[in-house]
Motif scaffolding. Structure first.
Motif, PDB file in Angstrom:
ATOM      1  N   THR A 168       0.817  -1.011   0.244  1.00 20.62           N
ATOM      2  CA  THR A 168       0.288  -0.047   0.057  1.00 20.62           C
ATOM      3  C   THR A 168       0.825   1.166  -0.046  1.00 20.62           C
ATOM      4  N   SER A 170       1.130   5.253   0.925  1.00 16.79           N
ATOM      5  CA  SER A 170       0.215   6.056   0.807  1.00 16.79           C
ATOM      6  C   SER A 170       0.678   7.548   0.058  1.00 16.79           C
ATOM      7  N   THR A 171      -0.157   8.624  -0.514  1.00 17.88           N
ATOM      8  CA  THR A 171       0.073   9.402  -1.232  1.00 17.88           C
ATOM      9  C   THR A 171       0.655  11.150  -0.666  1.00 17.88           C
ATOM     10  N   THR A 172       1.030  10.554   0.617  1.00 21.27           N
ATOM     11  CA  THR A 172       1.847  11.422   1.389  1.00 21.27           C
ATOM     12  C   THR A 172       3.476  11.507   1.433  1.00 21.27           C
ATOM     13  N   CYS A 173       4.086  12.477   0.771  1.00 15.49           N
ATOM     14  CA  CYS A 173       6.074  12.340   0.693  1.00 15.49           C
ATOM     15  C   CYS A 173       6.148  11.824   2.214  1.00 15.49           C
ATOM     16  N   VAL A 191       7.976   7.382   1.758  1.00 14.19           N
ATOM     17  CA  VAL A 191       7.270   7.460   0.470  1.00 14.19           C
ATOM     18  C   VAL A 191       8.814   8.737   0.032  1.00 14.19           C
ATOM     19  N   CYS A 193       9.716  10.708  -2.470  1.00 12.60           N
ATOM     20  CA  CYS A 193       9.087  10.860  -3.692  1.00 12.60           C
ATOM     21  C   CYS A 193      10.523  11.909  -4.185  1.00 12.60           C
ATOM     22  N   LYS A 214       9.329   6.281  -5.025  1.00  7.45           N
ATOM     23  CA  LYS A 214       8.554   6.896  -6.552  1.00  7.45           C
ATOM     24  C   LYS A 214       8.776   7.794  -7.069  1.00  7.45           C
TER      25      LYS A 214
END
Length: 356
Positions: A168, A170-173, A191, A193, A214
């Motif tokens: 999974t 996360s949308t948060t870096c 994450v 980024c 990412k």
């Protein structure tokens, strides 16, 4: 539960018969079981024959007719699986060149390519394993060596990790374009980024957990020293590359639990283009776990041994290549670590596959 080449024909017949009878009993069915072992073709065929009794036939005074079904399994090696080249049609799905050495004395190396040159070595390269198999053909150009001689026209092995859920994300870096070039640092899972770069003279310790790389590279270079116990790297987004290079020192072991248990590197299956990941670091001796690269290419091009101090290392990649002068060692000391082996590979992989 799967027959291996070391067993006698009688033993293989007994094992197959017992398995078939067990399956029939579980299903509440009755049938005669007739196994036939072909030692030359390395196959075992099991025929089940039954005489069904139906109400319609009884009324019509017809004699019941026999019904039979058979399946053939081909024995394709008895050693644990440690390398699978997944690409099913191109040349050089598994490719060794120059002075490359791939040593897997306790496990099996497979190429799924049906191409006549799907398994390919050239120059002075050496491919050594307990068992070597190609769904297509094999090619040798120059003084290279296969040990033993590969089997050809083997059944292709479906991606054994295809059903493994991706981690999974996360949308948060946690960090953006994180680059550290000196000093001592402790990194945390999250994450990254834009990628994660550890270079220069950095000494980095990675805390346990999953590192999502990412839209950028995971790069270790120069004389950096990086260590992490129970860490996993998920490569996702646009062109995420794994690059271990230079005189860096790398010691990484995969997670024991969670989404990436037993998997050190997991490439996102949704990546649209073929990404080349490369390990050319001279001191990457501990890479314990599974490299799962279902879309891209994993290339080894170091000048010194890679993964030789790992309890085990497994590679499942679309394409797996070795060049220059590296020796990559794939150990099979599964009992010497608490990092689990994913289902479908290593000692948890099938050793015989359905041919028909």
């Amino acid at each position: 539960p799967y027959p291996t080449l070391s067993r006698s024909a009688q033993t293989i017949s007994t094992v197959a018969t017992n398995q078939a009878r067990g399956a029939l009993e579980t299903a509440g069915l009755t049938a005669s079981v007739a196994p036939v072992v072909d030692v030359t073709a390395k196959t075992i065929t099991v025929r089940l024959t039954s005489t069904p009794s139906t109400w319609v036939m009884h009324l019509a005074d017809f004699g019941a007719s026999e019904t039979s079904v058979e399946a053939t399994a081909k024995v394709v090696g008895g050693a644990p699986i440690c390398v699978i080249g997944l690409n099913g049609n191109q040349q050089q799905t598994i490719f060794l060149s120059e002075s490359a050495r791939l040593k897997a004395p306790g496990c099996s190396v497979y190429s799924d390519s049906t191409n006549g040159k799907g398994l390919y070595i050239q120059d002075d390269a050496l491919l050594e394993a307990a068992y070597i198999c190609s769904a297509g053909g094999k090619e040798k150009l120059g003084a290279g060596t296969y040990n033993p001689t590969p089997e050809t026209d083997c059944p292709s092995i479906p991606d054994p990790l295809a059903a493994r859920p991706a981690p999974t994300v996360s949308t948060t870096c946690a960090q953006t374009k994180y680059d550290v070039g000196s000093g001592s640092v402790i990194l945390k899972p999250g994450v990254y980024c834009g990628g994660l770069t550890i270079e220069g003279t950095t000494r980095a310790r990675l805390e346990p957990g999953i590192y999502v790389i990412k839209d950028g590279d995971f790069k270790i270079s120069d004389t950096a020293k990086v260590s992490g116990i129970n860490v996993g790297f998920y490569l996702t987004g646009a062109n995420p590359r794994l690059i271990f290079e230079g005189a860096s020192t790398i010691s990484l072991t995969a997670p024991k639990t969670g989404d990436m248990a037993g998997i050190l590197v997991f490439e996102d299956r949704k990546i649209s283009n073929v990404v080349k990941h490369e390990i050319s670091a001279d001191n990457a001796n501990t890479l314990l776990g599974t490299f799962y690269i279902p879309r891209g290419e994993l290339r080894i091009s170091a000048n010194r041994p890679v993964a030789d101090k790992s309890a085990y290392t497994i590679v499942v990649a679309n394409r797996f290549t070795l060049g220059m002068g590296p020796t990559m060692v794939l150990n099979t000391n599964y009992a010497n670590t608490d990092v689990p082996v994913p289902d479908g590979v290593g000692p948890n992989g099938m050793k015989a596959y359905l041919a028909k």
